[in-house]
Enzyme design. Sequence first.
Site, PDB file in Angstrom:
ATOM      1  N   THR A 180       0.822  -1.205  -0.024  1.00  0.00           N
ATOM      2  CA  THR A 180      -0.122  -0.108   0.084  1.00  0.00           C
ATOM      3  C   THR A 180       0.925   1.393  -0.132  1.00  0.00           C
ATOM      4  O   THR A 180       0.743   2.194  -0.878  1.00  0.00           O
ATOM      5  CB  THR A 180      -0.884   0.083   1.290  1.00  0.00           C
ATOM      6  OG1 THR A 180      -1.472  -1.265   1.290  1.00  0.00           O
ATOM      7  CG2 THR A 180      -1.800   1.044   1.195  1.00  0.00           C
ATOM      8  N   LYS A 192     -17.196   4.268   5.846  1.00  0.00           N
ATOM      9  CA  LYS A 192     -17.020   4.098   7.109  1.00  0.00           C
ATOM     10  C   LYS A 192     -17.359   5.480   7.847  1.00  0.00           C
ATOM     11  O   LYS A 192     -16.769   6.682   7.564  1.00  0.00           O
ATOM     12  CB  LYS A 192     -15.617   3.721   7.346  1.00  0.00           C
ATOM     13  CG  LYS A 192     -15.022   3.676   8.715  1.00  0.00           C
ATOM     14  CD  LYS A 192     -13.526   3.398   9.126  1.00  0.00           C
ATOM     15  CE  LYS A 192     -13.196   3.516  10.349  1.00  0.00           C
ATOM     16  NZ  LYS A 192     -11.880   3.423  10.696  1.00  0.00           N
ATOM     17  N   ILE A 218      -2.562   3.956   7.234  1.00  0.00           N
ATOM     18  CA  ILE A 218      -2.765   4.556   5.741  1.00  0.00           C
ATOM     19  C   ILE A 218      -2.576   5.959   6.025  1.00  0.00           C
ATOM     20  O   ILE A 218      -2.005   6.904   5.021  1.00  0.00           O
ATOM     21  CB  ILE A 218      -4.083   3.785   5.183  1.00  0.00           C
ATOM     22  CG1 ILE A 218      -3.575   2.445   4.876  1.00  0.00           C
ATOM     23  CG2 ILE A 218      -4.282   4.640   3.876  1.00  0.00           C
ATOM     24  CD1 ILE A 218      -4.945   1.700   4.540  1.00  0.00           C
ATOM     25  N   PHE A 252      -6.204  13.774  15.095  1.00  0.00           N
ATOM     26  CA  PHE A 252      -7.415  13.578  15.666  1.00  0.00           C
ATOM     27  C   PHE A 252      -7.986  15.123  16.170  1.00  0.00           C
ATOM     28  O   PHE A 252      -7.242  15.774  16.971  1.00  0.00           O
ATOM     29  CB  PHE A 252      -7.606  12.691  16.631  1.00  0.00           C
ATOM     30  CG  PHE A 252      -7.256  11.129  16.122  1.00  0.00           C
ATOM     31  CD1 PHE A 252      -8.431  10.859  15.462  1.00  0.00           C
ATOM     32  CD2 PHE A 252      -6.207  10.618  15.971  1.00  0.00           C
ATOM     33  CE1 PHE A 252      -8.392   9.456  14.704  1.00  0.00           C
ATOM     34  CE2 PHE A 252      -5.961   9.330  15.360  1.00  0.00           C
ATOM     35  CZ  PHE A 252      -7.093   8.704  14.542  1.00  0.00           C
TER      36      PHE A 252
HETATM   37  P1  FAD Z   1       4.125  -4.103   2.704  1.00  0.00           P
HETATM   38  O1  FAD Z   1       2.868  -4.264   2.467  1.00  0.00           O
HETATM   39  O2  FAD Z   1       4.766  -5.231   3.786  1.00  0.00           O
HETATM   40  O3  FAD Z   1       4.896  -4.062   1.409  1.00  0.00           O
HETATM   41  C1  FAD Z   1       6.467  -4.053   1.291  1.00  0.00           C
HETATM   42  C2  FAD Z   1       6.673  -4.216  -0.126  1.00  0.00           C
HETATM   43  O4  FAD Z   1       8.327  -4.086  -0.023  1.00  0.00           O
HETATM   44  C3  FAD Z   1       6.290  -5.292  -0.445  1.00  0.00           C
HETATM   45  O5  FAD Z   1       5.866  -5.144  -2.024  1.00  0.00           O
HETATM   46  C4  FAD Z   1       7.508  -6.264  -0.633  1.00  0.00           C
HETATM   47  O6  FAD Z   1       7.486  -7.355  -1.909  1.00  0.00           O
HETATM   48  C5  FAD Z   1       8.515  -5.391  -0.736  1.00  0.00           C
HETATM   49  N1  FAD Z   1       9.897  -6.021  -0.261  1.00  0.00           N
HETATM   50  C6  FAD Z   1      10.248  -6.235   1.017  1.00  0.00           C
HETATM   51  N2  FAD Z   1      11.355  -6.588   1.070  1.00  0.00           N
HETATM   52  C7  FAD Z   1      12.138  -6.735  -0.224  1.00  0.00           C
HETATM   53  C8  FAD Z   1      13.053  -7.083  -0.965  1.00  0.00           C
HETATM   54  N3  FAD Z   1      14.042  -7.725  -0.415  1.00  0.00           N
HETATM   55  N4  FAD Z   1      13.117  -6.995  -2.195  1.00  0.00           N
HETATM   56  C9  FAD Z   1      12.069  -6.256  -3.054  1.00  0.00           C
HETATM   57  N5  FAD Z   1      11.044  -6.129  -2.470  1.00  0.00           N
HETATM   58  C10 FAD Z   1      10.835  -6.306  -1.145  1.00  0.00           C
HETATM   59  N6  FAD Z   1      -3.534   0.297   8.489  1.00  0.00           N
HETATM   60  C11 FAD Z   1      -4.814   1.114   8.211  1.00  0.00           C
HETATM   61  O7  FAD Z   1      -4.579   2.129   7.916  1.00  0.00           O
HETATM   62  N7  FAD Z   1      -5.588   0.537   8.505  1.00  0.00           N
HETATM   63  C12 FAD Z   1      -5.924  -0.604   9.050  1.00  0.00           C
HETATM   64  O8  FAD Z   1      -7.106  -1.252   9.400  1.00  0.00           O
HETATM   65  C13 FAD Z   1      -4.616  -1.451   9.386  1.00  0.00           C
HETATM   66  N8  FAD Z   1      -4.814  -2.728   9.832  1.00  0.00           N
HETATM   67  C14 FAD Z   1      -3.592  -3.211  10.100  1.00  0.00           C
HETATM   68  C15 FAD Z   1      -3.573  -4.548  10.610  1.00  0.00           C
HETATM   69  C16 FAD Z   1      -2.412  -4.930  11.145  1.00  0.00           C
HETATM   70  C17 FAD Z   1      -2.571  -6.422  11.913  1.00  0.00           C
HETATM   71  C18 FAD Z   1      -1.192  -4.649  10.725  1.00  0.00           C
HETATM   72  C19 FAD Z   1       0.287  -5.178  10.855  1.00  0.00           C
HETATM   73  C20 FAD Z   1      -1.008  -3.227  10.067  1.00  0.00           C
HETATM   74  C21 FAD Z   1      -2.236  -2.609   9.818  1.00  0.00           C
HETATM   75  N9  FAD Z   1      -2.429  -1.466   8.927  1.00  0.00           N
HETATM   76  C22 FAD Z   1      -3.392  -0.675   8.837  1.00  0.00           C
HETATM   77  C23 FAD Z   1      -1.101  -0.951   8.470  1.00  0.00           C
HETATM   78  C24 FAD Z   1      -1.008  -1.457   7.122  1.00  0.00           C
HETATM   79  O9  FAD Z   1      -1.431  -2.756   6.721  1.00  0.00           O
HETATM   80  C25 FAD Z   1       0.058  -0.702   6.214  1.00  0.00           C
HETATM   81  O10 FAD Z   1       0.244   0.697   7.034  1.00  0.00           O
HETATM   82  C26 FAD Z   1       0.144  -0.666   4.795  1.00  0.00           C
HETATM   83  O11 FAD Z   1      -0.420  -2.016   4.451  1.00  0.00           O
HETATM   84  C27 FAD Z   1       1.436  -0.407   4.190  1.00  0.00           C
HETATM   85  O12 FAD Z   1       2.264  -1.500   4.385  1.00  0.00           O
HETATM   86  P2  FAD Z   1       3.600  -1.192   3.594  1.00  0.00           P
HETATM   87  O13 FAD Z   1       3.313  -1.091   2.078  1.00  0.00           O
HETATM   88  O14 FAD Z   1       4.621  -0.389   4.150  1.00  0.00           O
HETATM   89  O15 FAD Z   1       4.371  -2.799   3.907  1.00  0.00           O
END
Ligand code: FAD
Length: 500
Positions: free
Chosen positions: A16, A79, A348, A438
Amino acid sequence: MQQNAIRKIVIVGGGTAGWMTAAPLAQRLGRRCEIVLVESPEIGTIGVGEATLPTIRFYNSVLGLDHADFVKKTQATFKLGIEFKDWGHVGNRFFHGFGDFGPLLNGIQPHHYWLRLARTFDQMPAMDNWSMASVMARTNKFAMPSDAQPQVTDAFTFGYQFDAGLYAAYLRDYAMARGAQRIEGKITGVDQHPETGFVTAVRLDDGRAIGGDLFIDCSGFRALLIEGALKTGYDDWSEYLPCNSALAVPSARVAPLTPYTRSTAKGAGWLWRIPLQHRTGNGHVYSNAFTTDEQARQDLLDGLDGAALDEPRQLRFVTGKRKKSWVKNVVAIGLSAGFVEPLESTSISLIETATGTLLELFPDREFRPELANEFNRLINSRYESIRDFIIMHYKLTKRDDTEFWRHCANMKIPDTLAEQIELFRETGRVTIRDRDSFGLPSFVSMFVGLGIEPKRYDPFVDEVDIRQLHGHFAGLRDLIAQAAAKMPDHAAFLASNPKA
Ligand code: FAD
């Protein structure tokens, strides 16, 4: 173009955060700057993150997304806030609705009047009866604020609940249509300038090197660049927020389709329930110091409304934030920058803040340190204000039925939060430290919902005749209830999928 302009941006990670960063960058810079996103399907994304705050609408509108198309393609629902069950004490139930508690009265916030009425009249209804969003949520109604009765149009707002994977894919298509490139591969190394330490390239396991000027670390909890390469350091907030584990599982959609997220407090954490068009997202956030993974799994499965569609997936996390999100030519956005549990769906919104702030402070190849300092100041302050808001949910508990809740009631909290709680307890006033986070109605919802009864209210409230005041509040409550009753059901509104 200025001589020193950034020529190539490399985004590491396609979750995301990665695609939410790529989309506005491609919109602004896609024609004059190379934007490359590297992601590894083998590693995948975290696959949760489905509930948002109303700020997402601003993010979407800046991109110019078509509202109806976005709702359809991401299986989104509306929501209006969060329902809290068993928080504060077992049997407690209240809403944190998105919006206010009606108009100011003589320039004074309405909750002060409600506090006076609640002291005078034994049967005074709960304060969330004056929150338009909460009344709509409770009755499963939805309409756009612009279509509501004129008197209540400013009183509510909304966010979305969506499939995080579909949202990332939606933004991927958007970004790639505007020039962003996607590279599949696993990063196994990071090249840095021998003197400055600036990142010069990321290396893939097949030997390719991808160089750039600006690197954005969206690699999730792995934090490949900001921590792996730059060793920035992490502020660990586990002492304030003991939950460190989550289990997530989708379940079959059940009726009614609620326009809100539900949070149910359990013995060592809480359950989330996020209704989407095609399924329901569920999870259990808990501390494994106070329960076992097996018990947590059972609590999650026992709390489902529909049949589980998969096996629960286990996640671990350390609550906190990177000491700095922007170091040298690396900016961390998303989970690589920090994580505060999703009790108020803030992650997010933190991505929105970070991408917006990066665009406001966009550097050139000189990377003036003042830009990074300002970015870090703003982002740190946002994380800290969110941290305090979330700790408050735990600290104000009157629950003493488990070791976990006794721990939360007695744990130490940051001075900033202690002052906020004391001010409300003593005077009914609210300090807002970060005006873009907030606001007052959110603090009042939670303080009152969790059971604080302030000792005082605004002294000017006593100027108003109490009977007149009671009549005014009764009238406003009726108006809100009538306005909600005229609205379509949330599911019917979604089926008609109107333009925003
Ligand atoms: P990730 O989704 O982990 O993406 C990481 C990316 O990096 C992936 O594409 C992966 O392939 C890539 N990557 C990693 N290592 C390598 C590598 N060595 N080589 C190449 N690529 C690599 N947020 C909200 O706003 N609302 C919610 O309701 C909510 N619920 C949540 C519930 C839980 C239990 C958790 C843990 C989080 C929640 N979040 C929520 C937070 C939300 O999920 C994240 O903020 C959001 O998905 C962003 O994640 P990210 O993109 O930072 O990481």
